[in-house]
Design an enzyme around this catalytic site. Sequence first.
Site, PDB file in Angstrom:
ATOM      1  N   HIS A  21     -26.742 -17.562 -51.715  1.00  0.00           N
ATOM      2  CA  HIS A  21     -28.078 -18.085 -51.986  1.00  0.00           C
ATOM      3  C   HIS A  21     -29.101 -16.977 -51.754  1.00  0.00           C
ATOM      4  CE1 HIS A  21     -28.720 -18.372 -47.695  1.00  0.00           C
ATOM      5  NE2 HIS A  21     -27.815 -19.316 -47.529  1.00  0.00           N
ATOM      6  N   HIS A  24     -28.929 -14.837 -48.476  1.00  0.00           N
ATOM      7  CA  HIS A  24     -27.950 -13.736 -48.464  1.00  0.00           C
ATOM      8  C   HIS A  24     -28.471 -12.577 -49.309  1.00  0.00           C
ATOM      9  CE1 HIS A  24     -25.231 -17.469 -48.305  1.00  0.00           C
ATOM     10  NE2 HIS A  24     -25.193 -16.970 -47.085  1.00  0.00           N
ATOM     11  N   CYS A 130     -17.981 -25.460 -32.532  1.00  0.00           N
ATOM     12  CA  CYS A 130     -18.504 -25.871 -33.838  1.00  0.00           C
ATOM     13  C   CYS A 130     -17.826 -25.049 -34.915  1.00  0.00           C
ATOM     14  CB  CYS A 130     -20.025 -25.689 -33.926  1.00  0.00           C
ATOM     15  SG  CYS A 130     -20.618 -25.953 -35.619  1.00  0.00           S
ATOM     16  N   CYS A 133     -20.319 -23.092 -37.234  1.00  0.00           N
ATOM     17  CA  CYS A 133     -20.825 -21.823 -36.680  1.00  0.00           C
ATOM     18  C   CYS A 133     -19.680 -20.883 -36.328  1.00  0.00           C
ATOM     19  CB  CYS A 133     -21.625 -22.052 -35.401  1.00  0.00           C
ATOM     20  SG  CYS A 133     -23.120 -23.010 -35.593  1.00  0.00           S
ATOM     21  N   CYS A 155     -23.451 -30.363 -33.087  1.00  0.00           N
ATOM     22  CA  CYS A 155     -24.051 -29.023 -33.078  1.00  0.00           C
ATOM     23  C   CYS A 155     -25.521 -29.148 -33.500  1.00  0.00           C
ATOM     24  CB  CYS A 155     -23.299 -28.149 -34.066  1.00  0.00           C
ATOM     25  SG  CYS A 155     -24.164 -26.633 -34.497  1.00  0.00           S
ATOM     26  N   HIS A 158     -25.765 -27.674 -37.193  1.00  0.00           N
ATOM     27  CA  HIS A 158     -25.080 -28.348 -38.298  1.00  0.00           C
ATOM     28  C   HIS A 158     -25.161 -29.878 -38.244  1.00  0.00           C
ATOM     29  CE1 HIS A 158     -23.317 -24.325 -38.752  1.00  0.00           C
ATOM     30  NE2 HIS A 158     -23.183 -24.661 -40.016  1.00  0.00           N
ATOM     31  N   LYS A 305     -35.330 -23.749 -42.810  1.00  0.00           N
ATOM     32  CA  LYS A 305     -34.432 -22.636 -43.120  1.00  0.00           C
ATOM     33  C   LYS A 305     -33.591 -23.052 -44.317  1.00  0.00           C
ATOM     34  CE  LYS A 305     -30.658 -19.767 -41.591  1.00  0.00           C
ATOM     35  NZ  LYS A 305     -29.291 -19.846 -41.140  1.00  0.00           N
ATOM     36  N   LYS A 308     -27.341 -24.063 -47.793  1.00  0.00           N
ATOM     37  CA  LYS A 308     -26.634 -24.873 -48.758  1.00  0.00           C
ATOM     38  C   LYS A 308     -26.357 -26.249 -48.182  1.00  0.00           C
ATOM     39  CE  LYS A 308     -22.473 -25.229 -50.588  1.00  0.00           C
ATOM     40  NZ  LYS A 308     -21.120 -24.897 -50.241  1.00  0.00           N
TER      41      LYS A 308
HETATM   42  N1  MSP Z   1     -20.111 -14.036 -41.333  1.00  0.00           N
HETATM   43  C1  MSP Z   1     -21.234 -14.057 -40.452  1.00  0.00           C
HETATM   44  C2  MSP Z   1     -21.757 -12.658 -40.189  1.00  0.00           C
HETATM   45  C3  MSP Z   1     -20.758 -11.696 -39.628  1.00  0.00           C
HETATM   46  S1  MSP Z   1     -21.421 -10.105 -39.462  1.00  0.00           S
HETATM   47  C4  MSP Z   1     -20.293  -9.280 -38.554  1.00  0.00           C
HETATM   48  C5  MSP Z   1     -22.367 -14.894 -41.065  1.00  0.00           C
HETATM   49  N2  MSP Z   1     -22.315 -15.065 -42.387  1.00  0.00           N
HETATM   50  S2  MSP Z   1     -23.338 -15.928 -43.244  1.00  0.00           S
HETATM   51  O1  MSP Z   1     -22.895 -15.792 -44.592  1.00  0.00           O
HETATM   52  O2  MSP Z   1     -23.441 -17.248 -42.723  1.00  0.00           O
HETATM   53  O3  MSP Z   1     -24.769 -15.332 -43.069  1.00  0.00           O
HETATM   54  C6  MSP Z   1     -24.994 -13.961 -43.136  1.00  0.00           C
HETATM   55  C7  MSP Z   1     -26.427 -13.611 -43.235  1.00  0.00           C
HETATM   56  O4  MSP Z   1     -27.049 -14.206 -44.361  1.00  0.00           O
HETATM   57  C8  MSP Z   1     -27.375 -14.018 -42.107  1.00  0.00           C
HETATM   58  O5  MSP Z   1     -27.336 -13.306 -40.964  1.00  0.00           O
HETATM   59  C9  MSP Z   1     -28.659 -13.664 -42.793  1.00  0.00           C
HETATM   60  O6  MSP Z   1     -28.754 -12.271 -42.811  1.00  0.00           O
HETATM   61  C10 MSP Z   1     -28.425 -14.191 -44.184  1.00  0.00           C
HETATM   62  N3  MSP Z   1     -28.985 -15.510 -44.324  1.00  0.00           N
HETATM   63  C11 MSP Z   1     -28.352 -16.714 -44.414  1.00  0.00           C
HETATM   64  N4  MSP Z   1     -29.281 -17.699 -44.587  1.00  0.00           N
HETATM   65  C12 MSP Z   1     -30.522 -17.165 -44.610  1.00  0.00           C
HETATM   66  C13 MSP Z   1     -31.840 -17.639 -44.815  1.00  0.00           C
HETATM   67  N5  MSP Z   1     -32.122 -18.901 -45.047  1.00  0.00           N
HETATM   68  N6  MSP Z   1     -32.838 -16.725 -44.781  1.00  0.00           N
HETATM   69  C14 MSP Z   1     -32.619 -15.392 -44.603  1.00  0.00           C
HETATM   70  N7  MSP Z   1     -31.402 -14.926 -44.413  1.00  0.00           N
HETATM   71  C15 MSP Z   1     -30.325 -15.778 -44.371  1.00  0.00           C
HETATM   72  O7  MSP Z   1     -23.216 -15.327 -40.337  1.00  0.00           O
END
Ligand code: MSP
Length: 525
Positions: A21, A24, A130, A133, A155, A158, A305, A308
């Site tokens: 999304h 990311h 969780c 998480c 959690c 979630h 925030k 999905k």
């Molecule tokens: N897999 C772990 C990270 C391991 S790093 C050794 C993880 N993955 S994740 O896919 O859930 O999220 C990764 C990153 O996506 C978050 O830290 C952040 O950088 C970004 N984001 C996810 N949702 C976000 C928003 N709503 N807004 C901004 N960034 C977001 O956590």
Amino acid sequence: MTSGHSFYITTPIYYPSDVPHIGHGYTTVAVDTLARWHRQAGDDTWMLTGTDEHGQKMMRAAAANNATPQEWVDKLVGEAWFPLLRTLDVANDDFIRTSQPRHEERVAKFVQALYDRGYIYAGEFEALYCVGCEEFKTEAEIVDGEGPFEGLKVCAIHSKPLELLQEKNYFFKLSEFQDRLLELYRTVPDFVRPDSARNEVVSFVKNGLKDLSISRSTFDWGIQVPWDPSHVIYVWVDALLNYATAVGYGTDPEEFARRWPAYHVVGKDILRFHAVIWPAMLMAAGLEVPRGVFAHGWLLVGGEKMSKSKLTGIAPTEITDVFGSDAYRYYFLSAIAFGQDGSFSWEDLAARYQAELANGFGNLASRTVAMISRYFDGVVPEPGAATEADLAIQKTVQDAAAHADAAIERFRIDEAIAAVWTVVDALNGYITENEPWALAKDETKRERLSTVLYTAAEGLRALAVLLSPVMPIATEKLWTALGADASIGALLAQPIRAAGQWGALRPGSTVTALSPLFPRVEQDA
Ligand code: MSP
């Protein structure tokens, strides 16, 4: 143009179980922009991104889809996560997947090294976990369930029930690192940025650290603990290690020495893993801690925030299909102070696209190129004597380049773009005031017209260089239209720290027609 400086920067590795999304995408384009800037400055740059593929969540998702975990992640990564990089024009140097043998072998080495050095012990563990998480929860992170989950502990993130896990676990002696971590935050004040993130981490560590459970024995989708194959390594330990394994930890000392230590850019939700656990693991292994951890804020949609699971997820392609990848990159990186939360709205995106990109930068480029074509047969004219107004533009360009570089050093991409935008605004004002269309009507003003259009074209030259890390496609187009390739070489070969030096564009270069850099979009987007 190599200055020899090593600049290694990483994104978090993403859970492929989620569809990518815009959150990311935000992290990824921010890191890509920083990497592109440093690459173009001649630093020995390496940008890493990737996917975090182990853990219980993934295993369950695979089972629910009648696939093996490996088949399932291969499909998700191939169909959604590799394409994300193309969608956003990301120039990563490597992509690590935690299910790759290179990673698995090196993780085993690292964990074995911690064990050999006495930082890992076996113990009993019981706590609420969780799966969303992939994390054990402390009291403060647990709330009472509502609706279908009434009476259960859920959690706080979630809103789903937690699972009570009781098992033999291996533990990492995280508690031994409290003093060394506090010393690190004290002696390297920008180890954690911005300040708000640093303060949070410092007070968290001051409250004391518990040893960390680093293995699981109830499922097998993970990397085996080398001395006890009935356990797999906790997914977060496995994941954090990607930053080291991807650059040769344990197998390629030369590459590792060249790249390590890294800068990590992460969302603030995963700051503690990066600013507390990860440096402690590295200290335990006798390795250098990261150069720094920068925590950015969340993208909020409708005040929440974006995620999905809460159904506020927006796919990056929804934006790039309409506005293009440059606009995506520009919008998120300029509109949100890097380090703070920012609200996304379609209205704001569309308004800024029109005002800043189409009318501001795009129109400046189109009309400058068009006037050089019309009044000078497409040949960039030789400037005459500079007036105060011309010198003011030269100074604006010089200052903008210096401020932007300083802002990038502080990871403030938004400030860098704002600094560069002073040039867009100044040049638009300059053209309005100098009225080249009026000068063109008077043969005696030919020299003045030359100076004005040279100044505009040379300003665009600087803008193309300074904005190329943010908007690689539009700036390439502009570069070609300015005829700069033929006269001063490829855009990406222009040293960015010298971009503010006036006079690089050679008079005599031939401009070619420029289609709108930011075409009009359908307003019902
Ligand atoms: N897999 C772990 C990270 C391991 S790093 C050794 C993880 N993955 S994740 O896919 O859930 O999220 C990764 C990153 O996506 C978050 O830290 C952040 O950088 C970004 N984001 C996810 N949702 C976000 C928003 N709503 N807004 C901004 N960034 C977001 O956590």
